[in-house]
Design a protein around this motif. Structure first.
Motif, mmCIF file in Angstrom:
data_model
loop_
_atom_site.group_PDB
_atom_site.id
_atom_site.type_symbol
_atom_site.label_atom_id
_atom_site.label_comp_id
_atom_site.label_asym_id
_atom_site.label_seq_id
_atom_site.Cartn_x
_atom_site.Cartn_y
_atom_site.Cartn_z
ATOM 1 N N ALA A 90 99.259 -2.323 53.948
ATOM 2 C CA ALA A 90 99.638 -0.937 53.658
ATOM 3 C C ALA A 90 101.130 -0.715 53.895
ATOM 4 C CB ALA A 90 98.803 0.025 54.513
ATOM 5 N N ALA A 91 101.636 -1.236 54.997
ATOM 6 C CA ALA A 91 103.068 -1.071 55.311
ATOM 7 C C ALA A 91 103.927 -1.678 54.203
ATOM 8 C CB ALA A 91 103.391 -1.717 56.660
ATOM 9 N N ALA A 92 103.558 -2.875 53.777
ATOM 10 C CA ALA A 92 104.358 -3.573 52.768
ATOM 11 C C ALA A 92 104.316 -2.845 51.431
ATOM 12 C CB ALA A 92 103.853 -5.003 52.609
ATOM 13 N N ALA A 93 103.162 -2.314 51.060
ATOM 14 C CA ALA A 93 103.041 -1.624 49.769
ATOM 15 C C ALA A 93 103.904 -0.361 49.729
ATOM 16 C CB ALA A 93 101.579 -1.268 49.500
ATOM 17 N N TYR A 94 103.830 0.444 50.785
ATOM 18 C CA TYR A 94 104.613 1.685 50.772
ATOM 19 C C TYR A 94 106.097 1.422 50.955
ATOM 20 C CZ TYR A 94 100.391 4.249 50.172
ATOM 21 O OH TYR A 94 99.227 4.725 49.628
ATOM 22 N N ALA A 95 106.435 0.356 51.687
ATOM 23 C CA ALA A 95 107.848 -0.014 51.790
ATOM 24 C C ALA A 95 108.378 -0.402 50.405
ATOM 25 C CB ALA A 95 108.015 -1.174 52.771
ATOM 26 N N ALA A 96 107.595 -1.178 49.656
ATOM 27 C CA ALA A 96 108.002 -1.574 48.306
ATOM 28 C C ALA A 96 108.212 -0.335 47.441
ATOM 29 C CB ALA A 96 106.941 -2.479 47.680
ATOM 30 N N ARG A 97 107.261 0.563 47.491
ATOM 31 C CA ARG A 97 107.311 1.782 46.690
ATOM 32 C C ARG A 97 108.520 2.634 47.041
ATOM 33 N NH1 ARG A 97 104.974 3.829 42.002
ATOM 34 N NH2 ARG A 97 104.654 6.052 42.211
ATOM 35 N N GLY A 98 108.815 2.717 48.356
ATOM 36 C CA GLY A 98 109.905 3.577 48.809
ATOM 37 C C GLY A 98 111.267 2.891 48.830
ATOM 38 N N GLY A 99 111.274 1.585 48.512
ATOM 39 C CA GLY A 99 112.546 0.863 48.491
ATOM 40 C C GLY A 99 113.055 0.480 49.870
ATOM 41 N N LEU A 100 112.148 0.341 50.836
ATOM 42 C CA LEU A 100 112.514 -0.052 52.192
ATOM 43 C C LEU A 100 112.218 -1.533 52.419
ATOM 44 C CD1 LEU A 100 110.943 2.878 54.302
ATOM 45 C CD2 LEU A 100 113.148 2.809 53.147
ATOM 46 N N ASN A 101 112.865 -2.117 53.433
ATOM 47 C CA ASN A 101 112.475 -3.453 53.883
ATOM 48 C C ASN A 101 111.266 -3.333 54.795
ATOM 49 O OD1 ASN A 101 114.841 -4.749 52.740
ATOM 50 N ND2 ASN A 101 115.976 -3.732 54.389
ATOM 51 N N CYS A 102 110.431 -4.358 54.786
ATOM 52 C CA CYS A 102 109.272 -4.364 55.678
ATOM 53 C C CYS A 102 109.203 -5.696 56.398
ATOM 54 C CB CYS A 102 107.988 -4.140 54.868
ATOM 55 S SG CYS A 102 106.484 -4.222 55.865
ATOM 56 N N ILE A 103 109.213 -5.617 57.742
ATOM 57 C CA ILE A 103 109.118 -6.825 58.572
ATOM 58 C C ILE A 103 107.740 -6.835 59.243
ATOM 59 C CG2 ILE A 103 110.136 -8.128 60.485
ATOM 60 C CD1 ILE A 103 112.242 -7.647 58.397
ATOM 61 N N VAL A 104 107.019 -7.924 59.075
ATOM 62 C CA VAL A 104 105.696 -8.065 59.696
ATOM 63 C C VAL A 104 105.758 -9.175 60.730
ATOM 64 C CG1 VAL A 104 103.270 -8.645 59.289
ATOM 65 C CG2 VAL A 104 104.520 -7.274 57.598
ATOM 66 N N LEU A 105 105.401 -8.838 61.973
ATOM 67 C CA LEU A 105 105.421 -9.835 63.042
ATOM 68 C C LEU A 105 103.991 -10.282 63.332
ATOM 69 C CD1 LEU A 105 108.024 -10.752 64.454
ATOM 70 C CD2 LEU A 105 107.344 -9.404 66.436
ATOM 71 N N ILE A 106 103.779 -11.595 63.378
ATOM 72 C CA ILE A 106 102.430 -12.116 63.636
ATOM 73 C C ILE A 106 102.496 -13.229 64.682
ATOM 74 C CG2 ILE A 106 101.584 -11.599 61.308
ATOM 75 C CD1 ILE A 106 101.975 -14.588 60.645
#
Lengths: 357, 357
Positions: A90-106
């Protein structure tokens, strides 16, 4: 007329200002499907709130659209979360839509790439740490406290705001009344808290006169709230609720108490049974964690908790396609193999029909 | 108010009698999402009709609900199809919902169990024959012609009837007008035929005054219509349109000609590019075959076919979660691994942001 998404539709109930972007992937507006077959069998008026039909396949889209819109409003250009599953998608999809970077830590252990496929295809940058999930979340908190990067894990307060809209939809879909019971899986416990907040707000605004009983179900191997203490090593087949120390513990308990409901638990066996039951009897494929809600209703039914005829809404939090391997493992998936003749195939059909009776 | 599904909503336009059961999983009512970012770049008013948010994850639900409802009306207790993909999932789900048996016939070669997981979890009985797909379909036709078993492959005429409702929704979502262009993947060619039928019916009823240009796109390795002859061994990464001899060939050509549109083709490379583009720029994850529509629009744009400002609707036929392996293969999925310190993670973030610029 085109549905315009959660923020536009429910802006009067949300922390929306003139500057909040109307970000949307048309999340929400998910089906409330009546369980025609199971309603008859159980003597209930049973519905499924099928949240798997949100854009990224889970209810997380509701909270995330709000969190990312507020991040944009505040001028943020990067969001960050610790997650190996639905939250990162969800974070990655809305970041893409809004033109933001998204960092996922695992955490760098047992990474199932399939679970991360969504986040990666939406363009998120994934970083694995030599540490566990709790440590990943700690680092996310540290970094987002110091740098201009927005935390979008469930401690972000806008997540609950977006999620509460599901309660608004349920009431609308039931023609203006709340159900008698709202049954819901409990993992991090944010969703039960959000629904309860939503119902209470409608009540405060005079939109409903009766509140539902909130009944939440943890998985037995992760039943921190039921036990009254954190579980160090939570384990359950329902990975989306495999959480040993729920972030929204207190509000979940409050929801159950205030509504005269309960937080209960179901076993993995009960979850898998319910998972197969709703697919094979109602044609609805939900991820295993989702099935905790219907497994819980079956448990309450066995315990004689219903009078009969109550309206019960089971929240199905994610789509079954999120975890197809469980489906393959949990059913006899190997097909019968026969010759390519009409007769051979008809014989096989008769055999299968005989076996089914 | 609760949406009641395709058959109830569009019964005036469908072959519905007093005896047709109002079967539904709340298929249809799918989002029309504006491509905010790509619209600007392309100088178009671009939308996605996101059919992946149907209950089983593809547009097949629209036709299948109608086909299964009519089978029930006619007293059938078993449905049958040859399919290894979306059709079998939809058939199995509606059979489960309606209390029918569902038999799925598949060729016994290269069976990807993942693709069948959905049909199996919904309770379908799968039979593999020692023969190819065409032979499987032949046997289905033979058996359903002689026995009281209903064929639900695309030759079932009710499938197109159900599918045409997507055109009704598009017009409704565009506030009563048709788009200038309707771009759509072409495999078996039933979907382009169904949309065109839908638009023409609205036009005949005076609900719209202008019809869209229908632009359909085959995959290069399966471009039977473009070549004007069947392809013996069709091959493309977009498995849902890997069809060498489309069942609805003639009606698809008629749709393109009558609407002054075209049937064109896109390469696998163009499909994969479009697939990644809509995920990373618009936050929409669709299965590869779906991306043929947007790949086609990008091709027409390069060829100077648009004046600018046209309203273009791209049909995205299925959800990306239908084929997660393609997502993993098509992007750099291996995460960076670092120490579990704030500093190490921040360094990794700076490195990724540098690489992205």
């Amino acid at each position: 007329m085109r549905y315009l998404g959660l923020i536009e539709t429910y802006k009067e109930y949300l922390p929306v200002t003139d500057k909040t972007p109307m970000l949307t992937l048309q999340e929400g507006n998910t089906p409330l499907v009546r369980a025609e077959n199971l309603s008859k069998e159980l003597g209930l008026n049973l519905f499924f709130k099928y949240e798997g039909l949100n854009p990224t396949g889970s209810f997380k889209d509701r909270g995330m659209v709000m969190a990312v819109a507020k991040a944009m409003e505040e001028g943020s250009t990067t969001i960050m979360c610790a997650s190996t599953g639905n939250t990162s998608a969800a974070a990655a999809a809305y970041a893409a839509r809004g033109g933001l970077n998204c960092i996922v830590l695992i955490p760098n252990n047992n990474i199932a790439l399939g679970k991360l496929a969504q986040a990666v295809i939406y363009g998120a940058k994934v970083i694995a740490i030599n540490g566990n999930f709790d440590r990943a979340l700690e680092i996310v908190r540290e970094i987002t406290a110091k740098h201009p990067i927005t935390l979008v894990n469930s401690v972000n307060p806008y997540r609950i705001e977006g999620q509460k809209t599901a309660a608004f939809e349920v009431v609308d879909q039931l023609d203006g009344v709340a159900p008698d019971y709202l049954a819901i899986p409990v993992g991090n416990a944010g969703n039960i808290s959000a629904y309860w907040k939503g119902f209470k707000e409608l009540h405060a605004h005079g939109r409903i006169t009766k509140l539902p009983k909130m009944v939440g179900f943890e998985a037995e191997g992760a039943m921190a709230i039921v036990k009254g203490e954190p579980i160090a090593e939570p384990e359950t087949i329902a990975t989306a609720i495999r959480i040993g120390n729920p972030a929204s513990w207190k509000t979940a308990v409050a929801a159950a108490e205030e509504s005269e409901g309960q937080i209960n638990y179901v076993t993995d066996e009960e979850i898998l049974h319910a998972y197969k039951l709703i697919a094979s009897r109602e044609g609805i494929f939900a991820e295993p964690a989702s099935a905790a809600s219907i497994a819980g209703v079956l448990k309450l039914k066995r315990e004689g908790k219903f009078q009969g005829g109550e309206t019960v809404v089971c929240v199905l939090t994610g789509h079954g396609l999120k975890d197809p391997n469980i489906a393959i493992k949990s059913v006899q998936a190997e097909p019968i193999v026969v010759d390519d003749t009409e007769e051979a195939v008809m014989n096989a059909i008769r055999q299968l029909e005989g076996a089914a009776q």
